[in-house]
Design a protein around this motif. Structure first.
Motif, short mmCIF file in Angstrom:
data_model
loop_
_atom_site.label_atom_id
_atom_site.label_comp_id
_atom_site.label_asym_id
_atom_site.label_seq_id
_atom_site.Cartn_x
_atom_site.Cartn_y
_atom_site.Cartn_z
N GLY A 22 0.82 -1.21 0.00
CA GLY A 22 0.00 0.00 0.00
C GLY A 22 0.85 1.26 0.00
O GLY A 22 1.90 1.31 0.65
N ASP A 24 0.67 4.65 1.42
CA ASP A 24 -0.04 5.43 2.44
C ASP A 24 0.87 6.54 2.95
O ASP A 24 1.47 6.41 4.02
CB ASP A 24 -0.46 4.53 3.60
CG ASP A 24 -1.55 3.52 3.25
OD1 ASP A 24 -1.37 2.78 2.27
OD2 ASP A 24 -2.57 3.50 3.95
N HIS A 26 1.27 9.03 4.91
CA HIS A 26 0.90 9.82 6.09
C HIS A 26 1.88 10.99 6.24
O HIS A 26 3.06 10.85 5.89
CB HIS A 26 1.05 8.99 7.37
CG HIS A 26 0.25 7.73 7.41
ND1 HIS A 26 -0.85 7.58 8.21
CD2 HIS A 26 0.40 6.54 6.76
CE1 HIS A 26 -1.34 6.38 8.06
NE2 HIS A 26 -0.61 5.72 7.20
N LYS A 61 -1.26 -0.56 -3.94
CA LYS A 61 -2.58 -0.08 -3.51
C LYS A 61 -2.44 1.34 -2.94
O LYS A 61 -2.22 1.53 -1.74
CB LYS A 61 -3.15 -1.03 -2.43
CG LYS A 61 -4.53 -0.63 -1.93
CD LYS A 61 -5.07 -1.61 -0.91
CE LYS A 61 -4.50 -1.46 0.47
NZ LYS A 61 -4.83 -0.20 1.14
N PRO A 62 -2.54 2.36 -3.79
CA PRO A 62 -2.51 3.72 -3.25
C PRO A 62 -3.77 4.01 -2.44
O PRO A 62 -4.88 3.67 -2.87
CB PRO A 62 -2.43 4.61 -4.50
CG PRO A 62 -2.78 3.76 -5.65
CD PRO A 62 -2.66 2.32 -5.26
N GLN A 63 -3.57 4.62 -1.29
CA GLN A 63 -4.71 5.04 -0.45
C GLN A 63 -5.08 6.44 -0.90
O GLN A 63 -4.34 7.41 -0.69
CB GLN A 63 -4.29 4.99 1.02
CG GLN A 63 -5.29 5.58 1.99
CD GLN A 63 -6.70 5.02 1.82
OE1 GLN A 63 -7.54 5.69 1.21
NE2 GLN A 63 -6.94 3.82 2.30
N PHE A 66 -4.75 9.96 1.11
CA PHE A 66 -3.48 10.67 1.33
C PHE A 66 -3.10 11.55 0.14
O PHE A 66 -2.25 12.42 0.27
CB PHE A 66 -2.36 9.66 1.63
CG PHE A 66 -2.58 8.98 2.95
CD1 PHE A 66 -2.54 9.69 4.14
CD2 PHE A 66 -2.86 7.62 3.01
CE1 PHE A 66 -2.76 9.07 5.36
CE2 PHE A 66 -3.07 6.99 4.22
CZ PHE A 66 -3.03 7.72 5.40
N ASP A 95 -7.47 2.31 -3.37
CA ASP A 95 -8.22 2.13 -2.12
C ASP A 95 -8.94 3.44 -1.82
O ASP A 95 -8.37 4.37 -1.24
CB ASP A 95 -7.27 1.74 -0.99
CG ASP A 95 -8.02 1.23 0.23
OD1 ASP A 95 -9.26 1.37 0.26
OD2 ASP A 95 -7.37 0.68 1.13
N SER A 266 1.15 -1.82 4.26
CA SER A 266 1.56 -0.45 3.91
C SER A 266 2.71 -0.02 4.82
O SER A 266 3.88 -0.12 4.45
CB SER A 266 0.38 0.52 4.02
OG SER A 266 -0.69 0.11 3.21
N ARG A 267 2.36 0.46 6.04
CA ARG A 267 3.39 1.07 6.90
C ARG A 267 4.59 0.17 7.15
O ARG A 267 5.72 0.66 7.17
CB ARG A 267 2.76 1.50 8.24
CG ARG A 267 1.97 2.76 8.14
CD ARG A 267 1.12 2.98 9.36
NE ARG A 267 0.00 2.05 9.43
CZ ARG A 267 -0.93 2.06 10.39
NH1 ARG A 267 -0.85 2.94 11.36
NH2 ARG A 267 -1.92 1.20 10.38
#
Ligand SMILES: O=c1ccn([C@@H]2O[C@H](COP(=O)(O)O)[C@@H](O)[C@H]2O)c(=O)[nH]1
Length: 292
Positions: A22, A24, A26, A61-63, A66, A95, A266-267
């Motif tokens: 992912g 993500d 942040h 999977k780009p969120q 963000f 996503d 992701s993280r």
């Protein structure tokens, strides 16, 4: 039209393994990478992840949240990153957890069309307005060879308060799973009786030519698998690994061997960056643990 998403996903998994990573970005992660929390920082993050991993993993999977939080410049970064990830051979699952009445859902589903500025391979969708509301997205996916992952039993701790609630004899999550099972069965439409389980038993629930294009989201954090996925006919996206506490052992415990599961992290991968070799090593470590 592209080949159906389920088939393309099965081919990608055969070539690269099932791991999805992912994107993500942040604010805290950008800071950790030494990047500003701005469209420029976002672009440098996206370049680094796509450059390091789009040629390695089956799915990115780009969120969407963000990217959207940076306004139109953030969305432009997303569009560019998606195009480059697909050109490098990764399937892209956006996503965005879209879900609305049919006419609006139709517009959300346009992201599965090749002419869309942010054209992706698959989209996450929310069934909260009722499974029938998602029908336009199913129709578009069938037309374009796209895929959908429907939130069924999500990874957040209190998800069961709604998703395990009873609707007649079944839970909400089971109604979602059974609907997706119907979508993977040719000719079935919402409102029809559910397809005979015997006829579709596990057809396509494993990786292969028959893997369907319609999947569900089931968290790797669940204590017990409280939905019946038999005969689903499509893939299971399993978030919740790493930062949310889920482990490869949880995946095996919940889903067993052989089911078409796409574990997504992701993280736990992204914190290894920004060095591309370190990102690749983190993804490879997850891939190795998942294969073990
Ligand atoms: O049930 C769900 C559905 C979606 N997600 C999304 O996946 C990633 C998880 O990020 P991690 O850093 O690996 O925890 C994130 O984009 C969520 O919005 C989910 O976690 N659970």
């Amino acid at each position: 039209m592209s080949a159906p998403f389920g088939q393309r996903l099965a081919d990608a998994v055969a070539a690269r393994g099932p791991l999805c990573v992912g994107l993500d970005p942040h604010a805290g992660l950008l800071e950790r990478w030494g990047l500003p929390d701005s469209p420029d920082g976002l672009a440098r993050f996206t370049d680094a992840v796509v450059g390091a991993l789009a040629g390695e993993v089956a799915v990115l999977k780009p969120q969407s949240a963000f990217y959207e939080r940076h306004g139109s410049r953030g969305v432009a970064v997303l569009e560019d990153g998606v195009a480059r990830a697909r050109a490098a051979g990764a399937l892209v699952l956006l996503d965005a957890k879209r879900g609305d009445i049919g006419s609006t859902m139709d517009a959300y589903a346009d992201v599965l069309r090749p002419e869309h500025p942010c054209a992706v391979d698959a989209l996450t969708v929310s069934p909260y307005l009722g499974p029938g509301a998602l029908q336009p997205a199913v129709d578009t996916a069938r037309l374009t060879g796209g895929g959908l992952f429907v939130l069924a039993r999500t990874s957040n701790p209190d998800a069961g308060a709604l998703q395990s609630a009873a609707v007649g004899a079944r839970s909400v999550a089971q109604v979602v799973v059974d609907t997706v099972r119907g979508w993977n069965t040719p000719g079935w439409v919402v409102g029809d009786p559910l397809p005979d389980l015997g006829a579709v038993q596990d057809l396509g629930s494993r990786w292969g030519a028959a893997t369907g294009s319609f999947g569900v989201v089931v968290g790797a954090t669940l204590r017990d698998l409280d939905v019946d996925l038999d005969g689903l006919g499509g893939p299971v996206l399993a978030p919740g690994l790493g930062a949310q506490g889920g482990t490869p052992a949880d995946l095996r415990r919940l889903f067993g061997a052989g089911r078409a599961v796409v574990p997504t992290v992701s993280r736990d991968v992204l914190t290894a960056g920004p060095d591309p070799a370190a990102l690749r090593a983190a993804a490879a470590r997850w891939a190795g643990e998942l294969a073990a």
